[in-house]
Motif scaffolding. Structure first.
Motif, PDB file in Angstrom:
ATOM      1  N   SER A   1      49.885  34.377  73.568  1.00  0.00           N
ATOM      2  CA  SER A   1      48.751  35.681  73.613  1.00  0.00           C
ATOM      3  C   SER A   1      48.027  35.650  74.807  1.00  0.00           C
ATOM      4  CB  SER A   1      47.901  35.335  72.479  1.00  0.00           C
ATOM      5  OG  SER A   1      47.687  33.957  73.347  1.00  0.00           O
ATOM      6  N   GLY A   2      48.207  34.856  75.510  1.00  0.00           N
ATOM      7  CA  GLY A   2      47.726  34.893  77.244  1.00  0.00           C
ATOM      8  C   GLY A   2      47.104  33.247  77.387  1.00  0.00           C
ATOM      9  N   LEU A   3      46.310  33.658  78.863  1.00  0.00           N
ATOM     10  CA  LEU A   3      45.574  32.530  79.319  1.00  0.00           C
ATOM     11  C   LEU A   3      44.267  32.493  78.179  1.00  0.00           C
ATOM     12  CD1 LEU A   3      46.507  32.291  82.517  1.00  0.00           C
ATOM     13  CD2 LEU A   3      47.359  31.241  81.195  1.00  0.00           C
ATOM     14  N   SER A   4      43.342  31.489  79.111  1.00  0.00           N
ATOM     15  CA  SER A   4      42.083  30.847  78.511  1.00  0.00           C
ATOM     16  C   SER A   4      41.637  30.640  77.041  1.00  0.00           C
ATOM     17  CB  SER A   4      40.937  32.385  78.845  1.00  0.00           C
ATOM     18  OG  SER A   4      41.013  32.191  79.913  1.00  0.00           O
ATOM     19  N   THR A   5      42.630  29.658  76.470  1.00  0.00           N
ATOM     20  CA  THR A   5      42.829  30.095  74.951  1.00  0.00           C
ATOM     21  C   THR A   5      41.928  28.149  74.577  1.00  0.00           C
ATOM     22  OG1 THR A   5      44.676  28.310  75.273  1.00  0.00           O
ATOM     23  CG2 THR A   5      45.025  30.346  74.916  1.00  0.00           C
TER      24      THR A   5
ATOM     25  N   GLN B   1      52.083  27.686  81.926  1.00  0.00           N
ATOM     26  CA  GLN B   1      52.468  29.096  81.612  1.00  0.00           C
ATOM     27  C   GLN B   1      52.002  29.953  82.471  1.00  0.00           C
ATOM     28  OE1 GLN B   1      50.046  30.438  78.559  1.00  0.00           O
ATOM     29  NE2 GLN B   1      50.725  32.266  77.672  1.00  0.00           N
ATOM     30  N   TRP B   2      50.497  30.026  82.963  1.00  0.00           N
ATOM     31  CA  TRP B   2      50.099  31.134  84.291  1.00  0.00           C
ATOM     32  C   TRP B   2      51.587  30.758  86.065  1.00  0.00           C
ATOM     33  CZ3 TRP B   2      49.082  28.890  89.439  1.00  0.00           C
ATOM     34  CH2 TRP B   2      48.953  29.687  90.065  1.00  0.00           C
ATOM     35  N   PHE B   3      51.911  29.692  85.946  1.00  0.00           N
ATOM     36  CA  PHE B   3      52.818  29.311  86.989  1.00  0.00           C
ATOM     37  C   PHE B   3      54.221  29.737  87.107  1.00  0.00           C
ATOM     38  CE2 PHE B   3      55.990  26.766  89.481  1.00  0.00           C
ATOM     39  CZ  PHE B   3      54.697  26.999  91.249  1.00  0.00           C
ATOM     40  N   ALA B   4      54.685  30.105  85.488  1.00  0.00           N
ATOM     41  CA  ALA B   4      55.519  30.576  84.986  1.00  0.00           C
ATOM     42  C   ALA B   4      56.403  31.818  85.201  1.00  0.00           C
ATOM     43  CB  ALA B   4      56.308  29.580  83.510  1.00  0.00           C
ATOM     44  N   GLN B   5      54.834  32.832  85.713  1.00  0.00           N
ATOM     45  CA  GLN B   5      55.124  34.145  85.507  1.00  0.00           C
ATOM     46  C   GLN B   5      55.795  34.792  86.724  1.00  0.00           C
ATOM     47  OE1 GLN B   5      50.813  36.114  83.706  1.00  0.00           O
ATOM     48  NE2 GLN B   5      49.957  34.335  84.632  1.00  0.00           N
ATOM     49  N   PRO B   6      56.769  35.743  86.756  1.00  0.00           N
ATOM     50  CA  PRO B   6      57.181  36.110  87.262  1.00  0.00           C
ATOM     51  C   PRO B   6      56.792  36.890  88.994  1.00  0.00           C
ATOM     52  CG  PRO B   6      58.139  36.852  85.152  1.00  0.00           C
ATOM     53  CD  PRO B   6      57.094  36.444  84.826  1.00  0.00           C
ATOM     54  N   GLU B   7      55.589  37.345  88.348  1.00  0.00           N
ATOM     55  CA  GLU B   7      54.505  38.191  89.828  1.00  0.00           C
ATOM     56  C   GLU B   7      53.594  37.233  90.743  1.00  0.00           C
ATOM     57  OE1 GLU B   7      52.370  38.589  85.803  1.00  0.00           O
ATOM     58  OE2 GLU B   7      54.853  38.215  86.468  1.00  0.00           O
ATOM     59  N   ILE B   8      53.372  35.703  89.455  1.00  0.00           N
ATOM     60  CA  ILE B   8      53.152  34.835  89.851  1.00  0.00           C
ATOM     61  C   ILE B   8      54.119  33.721  90.996  1.00  0.00           C
ATOM     62  CG2 ILE B   8      51.409  32.060  89.894  1.00  0.00           C
ATOM     63  CD1 ILE B   8      49.799  34.893  89.188  1.00  0.00           C
TER      64      ILE B   8
END
Length: 440
Positions: free
Chosen positions: A17-21, A342-349
């Motif tokens: 569902s997103g970051l900051s879990t 998870q953050w690093f794997a995002q296409p925009e990143i």
């Protein structure tokens, strides 16, 4: 050491569902080498800090000390590093010795597919055993040995005319290793604008991995294989084949006829310095240097060109570089570290990573229609990543590397013995390592 159960729980703790879990902000430490891409990662990671609430610290170690420092950290079960961008050759030890968290469950839970990354980087940086769907890293930085050349020198009419008269072909990007050697020899000792220049800077360093990362670009293309394709750890006749011997002889000849005096212990930094200061017409180096070349006032701005490692009699291959990013199993902050993955794997990143000077391995980035023309070296990066091979990634890789460094350097640089003797000796060394490992 974390137990297997603790590692598995951590890997499943991050939700799609997103970051900051994480319940509270954590201070994370990412360990990597000290080089230009690391500076780009600091800048990139500001986005993660803003979105997650976690604070990032970085432990960057110069390349000559990187392996010793970080492998000692892992082998001692140290908790300095929450995230590790470790060399491709470390993946076997990272997996089998329990240093890295296995990421399969985490990838599945968060919709991260290894099919979305350049296949060679998945095999090289993430998998253990190789060619199995067992992942211990996310491809972080695609890299490969390629060549930089003084395009402005190559284009000089008087040099073009002299070269064509001597070799019967145009002075340009070499199509083969033999042509590359001819070009290196052509520039060797030549006067360019009142300065004596030399043909090529190649890897010759003995202390860490340098000459191995260089000589393989010749060995592969002359037929060297690490083992029998049909029988693992069967080395005789593959490591020391007739073609491999010829490839080693080629590398020694290239060193003798086309490199600067005093270049008997050069690796990445020395090659960069020689090229930027106008000492050489060409340099062998990993692709990570290319953004710096373009930005350099002496050799950038159209003065330089780039080409993949040229073909040899048995094909066209290049030594894989680059690294994957792993979560260290000894970290007390695995949940937050997995958020970073998870953050690093995002296409925009990943797209931003490329813009800042990082080398993304994500297909969505490198297959974008605009990618090949986004930088003068982008197409060469793509072409090079399509022909990669890598050194052993066995848990005992360091024990395999040491004798190769010694035997290759003794032959190529010190002139001891023959190429056949050097490779025969390497077979004996490696057989002993694998016998000690119980592999043969």
């Amino acid at each position: 050491m974390k137990t297997k159960m603790m590692i598995t729980v951590a890997a499943g703790a991050i939700l799609a569902s997103g970051l900051s879990t994480a319940a509270t902000a954590e201070d994370l430490t990412l360990c990597w080498a000290a080089w230009d891409p690391a500076n780009a990662l600091i800048e990139l990671s500001k986005d993660f800090e803003e979105k997650s609430g976690h604070n990032m610290s970085f432990e960057f170690v110069p390349w000559p000390s990187f392996a010793d420092r970080m492998l000692n950290e892992l082998n001692s079960g140290g908790e300095l590093c929450d995230l590790m961008i470790g060399d491709s050759q470390w993946i076997g030890a990272g997996a089998e010795n329990g240093h890295y968290v296995k990421l399969n469950n985490f990838f599945d839970a968060n919709g991260i597919s290894m099919g979305d990354f350049i296949p060679a980087t998945v095999t090289g940086y993430s998998e253990w055993p190789k060619n199995t769907p067992n992942y211990y890293a996310l491809p972080a930085f695609g890299d490969v040995v390629g060549w930089t050349y003084r395009k402005d020198w190559f284009e000089r009419p008087e040099l073009q005319s002299e070269f064509k008269e001597k070799y019967g072909r145009e002075l340009g990007v070499p199509a083969s290793l033999d042509e590359l050697k001819d070009i290196a020899e052509f520039f060797q000792g030549r006067d360019i604008d009142g300065t004596t220049v030399y043909g090529a800077a190649i890897y010759t360093e003995r202390g860490s991995e340098g000459i191995t990362m260089g000589v393989t670009n010749a060995l592969y293309n002359y037929g060297f294989l690490y083992e029998n394709p049909d029988k693992p750890y069967d080395l005789e006749g593959f490591v020391n084949s007739a073609g491999a011997v010829e490839g080693l002889e080629f590398y020694k000849e290239l060193y003798e006829v086309g490199t600067p005096p005093g270049s008997s212990n050069w690796y990445m930094g020395e090659n960069i310095d020689a090229y930027r200061s106008g000492q050489v017409a060409m340099q062998m180096n990993f692709a990570f240097i290319w953004p710096g070349v373009e930005a350099d006032e002496n050799v950038g701005g159209g003065k330089s060109g780039y080409f993949p490692n040229p073909a040899g009699p048995s094909g066209q291959f290049a030594q894989l570089g680059g690294q994957g990013i792993s979560v260290v199993s000894y970290s007390q902050k695995q949940d937050a570290a997995l958020e970073y993955i998870q953050w690093f794997a995002q296409p925009e990143i990943q797209a931003k990573w490329w813009e800042l000077g990082g080398y993304s391995a994500l297909n969505a980035v490198v297959e974008d229609p605009s990618f090949a023309t986004s930088q003068p070296y982008a197409q060469t990066f793509l072409d090079s990543m399509a022909i990669v091979k890598d050194f052993w990634a066995e848990p005992a890789y360091a024990d395999l590397l040491i004798p190769m460094q010694e035997r290759i350097h003794n032959y190529v640089i010190a002139g001891e013995g023959t190429a056949q003797e050097a490779l025969d000796g390497l077979v004996r060394d490696w057989v002993e390592v694998f016998e000690d490992e119980g592999k043969i």
